[in-house]
Design a protein around this motif. Structure first.
Motif, short mmCIF file in Angstrom:
data_model
loop_
_atom_site.label_atom_id
_atom_site.label_comp_id
_atom_site.label_asym_id
_atom_site.label_seq_id
_atom_site.Cartn_x
_atom_site.Cartn_y
_atom_site.Cartn_z
N ARG A 1 0.84 -1.21 0.00
CA ARG A 1 0.00 0.00 0.00
C ARG A 1 0.87 1.26 0.00
O ARG A 1 0.62 2.20 -0.76
CB ARG A 1 -0.94 -0.02 1.20
CG ARG A 1 -2.05 0.98 1.10
CD ARG A 1 -3.14 0.68 2.11
NE ARG A 1 -4.18 1.66 1.96
CZ ARG A 1 -5.21 1.56 1.13
NH1 ARG A 1 -5.35 0.50 0.39
NH2 ARG A 1 -6.10 2.52 1.05
N ALA A 2 1.91 1.27 0.82
CA ALA A 2 2.82 2.42 0.86
C ALA A 2 3.57 2.57 -0.46
O ALA A 2 3.76 3.69 -0.95
CB ALA A 2 3.81 2.25 2.02
N SER A 3 3.96 1.47 -1.06
CA SER A 3 4.66 1.51 -2.34
C SER A 3 3.80 2.09 -3.44
O SER A 3 4.24 2.94 -4.23
CB SER A 3 5.12 0.10 -2.71
OG SER A 3 5.67 0.07 -4.00
N VAL A 4 2.56 1.65 -3.52
CA VAL A 4 1.64 2.16 -4.55
C VAL A 4 1.33 3.64 -4.29
O VAL A 4 1.31 4.44 -5.22
CB VAL A 4 0.35 1.31 -4.60
CG1 VAL A 4 -0.71 1.95 -5.47
CG2 VAL A 4 0.67 -0.09 -5.11
N ARG A 5 1.13 4.01 -3.03
CA ARG A 5 0.89 5.43 -2.71
C ARG A 5 2.08 6.29 -3.14
O ARG A 5 1.92 7.34 -3.74
CB ARG A 5 0.64 5.62 -1.21
CG ARG A 5 -0.74 5.34 -0.74
CD ARG A 5 -1.01 5.82 0.68
NE ARG A 5 0.01 5.48 1.67
CZ ARG A 5 0.98 6.30 2.06
NH1 ARG A 5 1.09 7.50 1.56
NH2 ARG A 5 1.86 5.92 2.98
N GLU A 6 3.27 5.82 -2.83
CA GLU A 6 4.48 6.57 -3.18
C GLU A 6 4.66 6.66 -4.69
O GLU A 6 4.98 7.72 -5.22
CB GLU A 6 5.70 5.90 -2.54
CG GLU A 6 7.01 6.57 -2.84
CD GLU A 6 7.17 7.91 -2.16
OE1 GLU A 6 7.94 8.74 -2.68
OE2 GLU A 6 6.53 8.14 -1.11
N ARG A 7 4.44 5.56 -5.38
CA ARG A 7 4.64 5.53 -6.83
C ARG A 7 3.71 6.50 -7.55
O ARG A 7 4.10 7.14 -8.51
CB ARG A 7 4.38 4.11 -7.34
CG ARG A 7 4.60 3.95 -8.84
CD ARG A 7 4.23 2.59 -9.35
NE ARG A 7 5.00 1.56 -8.67
CZ ARG A 7 4.78 0.26 -8.85
NH1 ARG A 7 3.84 -0.14 -9.66
NH2 ARG A 7 5.51 -0.62 -8.20
N TYR A 8 2.48 6.62 -7.09
CA TYR A 8 1.49 7.45 -7.79
C TYR A 8 1.16 8.75 -7.08
O TYR A 8 0.25 9.46 -7.49
CB TYR A 8 0.22 6.64 -8.03
CG TYR A 8 0.48 5.42 -8.89
CD1 TYR A 8 1.01 5.56 -10.17
CD2 TYR A 8 0.22 4.15 -8.42
CE1 TYR A 8 1.26 4.45 -10.96
CE2 TYR A 8 0.47 3.04 -9.20
CZ TYR A 8 0.99 3.20 -10.47
OH TYR A 8 1.24 2.10 -11.25
N GLY A 9 1.86 9.07 -6.01
CA GLY A 9 1.64 10.34 -5.31
C GLY A 9 0.30 10.44 -4.62
O GLY A 9 -0.30 11.51 -4.57
N ILE A 10 -0.17 9.35 -4.07
CA ILE A 10 -1.47 9.31 -3.40
C ILE A 10 -1.28 9.71 -1.94
O ILE A 10 -0.35 9.25 -1.28
CB ILE A 10 -2.08 7.90 -3.50
CG1 ILE A 10 -2.31 7.54 -4.96
CG2 ILE A 10 -3.38 7.82 -2.71
CD1 ILE A 10 -2.69 6.09 -5.19
N LYS A 11 -2.19 10.57 -1.46
CA LYS A 11 -2.12 11.00 -0.05
C LYS A 11 -2.38 9.81 0.87
O LYS A 11 -3.16 8.93 0.56
CB LYS A 11 -3.16 12.08 0.23
CG LYS A 11 -2.76 13.44 -0.25
CD LYS A 11 -3.62 14.52 0.36
CE LYS A 11 -5.02 14.50 -0.19
NZ LYS A 11 -5.83 15.63 0.23
N GLY A 12 -1.75 9.86 2.02
CA GLY A 12 -1.94 8.83 3.02
C GLY A 12 -0.76 8.83 3.97
O GLY A 12 0.15 9.65 3.87
N SER A 13 -0.79 7.90 4.90
CA SER A 13 0.29 7.82 5.89
C SER A 13 0.48 6.36 6.29
O SER A 13 -0.32 5.50 5.94
CB SER A 13 -0.07 8.64 7.13
OG SER A 13 -1.17 8.06 7.79
N ALA A 14 1.52 6.13 7.05
CA ALA A 14 1.76 4.78 7.56
C ALA A 14 0.61 4.35 8.47
O ALA A 14 0.25 3.17 8.50
CB ALA A 14 3.09 4.73 8.31
N TRP A 15 0.04 5.30 9.18
CA TRP A 15 -1.09 4.99 10.06
C TRP A 15 -2.31 4.54 9.27
O TRP A 15 -2.97 3.58 9.65
CB TRP A 15 -1.45 6.18 10.95
CG TRP A 15 -0.39 6.50 11.93
CD1 TRP A 15 0.43 7.60 11.93
CD2 TRP A 15 0.03 5.70 13.04
NE1 TRP A 15 1.31 7.53 12.97
CE2 TRP A 15 1.10 6.38 13.67
CE3 TRP A 15 -0.38 4.48 13.56
CZ2 TRP A 15 1.74 5.87 14.80
CZ3 TRP A 15 0.27 3.98 14.68
CH2 TRP A 15 1.31 4.67 15.29
#
Length: 141
Positions: free
Chosen positions: A75-89
């Motif tokens: 989930r963190a990898s996909v968020r980072e790859r596509y610039g999606i907002k979110g956090s580890a929490w």
């Protein structure tokens, strides 16, 4: 010679870079993946991980603790790859409380981004994404 004049230029639908392309509970948008995940979730998660370019055995680590490490990492990898907002929490929350829905959302995101990249790229680079983009509505294999 007959020349055709284009009245309207095709528009590429640009997805807002800070959001997931589908919601967490929008499984109905890809019933093939939904059925696959419900029938055999471990195999589904391994296939999604492989499609994302990571080791397909990574999701097998999710059974070793109360916090699923592979789900969080994907989930963190996909968020980072596509610039999606979110956090580890938020990744932790979705991984622990909505495990299957989170994997389904990751799968839809990978497919939709690959399809939009293929449609916006030149024909030579779109060939690389044709296999994944053609799977829209089917499970990742």
């Amino acid at each position: 010679m007959h020349q055709q004049v284009v009245q309207l230029q095709p528009r590429i639908r640009v997805q807002e870079a800070e959001q997931w392309s589908t919601g967490l509970c929008e499984c109905y948008k890809d019933m093939g993946d939904c059925c696959f995940a419900l029938c055999c979730l471990p195999v589904f998660t391994c296939k999604v991980t492989r499609a994302a370019g990571a080791c397909p055995c990574l999701p097998l680590l999710d059974c070793i603790g109360c916090v699923p490490p592979a789900s969080l990492a994907m989930r963190a990898s996909v968020r980072e790859r596509y610039g999606i907002k979110g956090s580890a929490w938020s990744d932790c929350w979705y991984g622990c409380c909505c495990y299957t829905l989170s994997w389904l959302q990751i799968s839809r995101e990978l497919k939709r981004r690959a399809a939009s990249h293929a449609s916006s790229s030149s024909s030579s680079s779109s060939a690389r994404y044709a296999a994944l983009a053609s799977q829209q509505g089917a499970h990742l294999v």
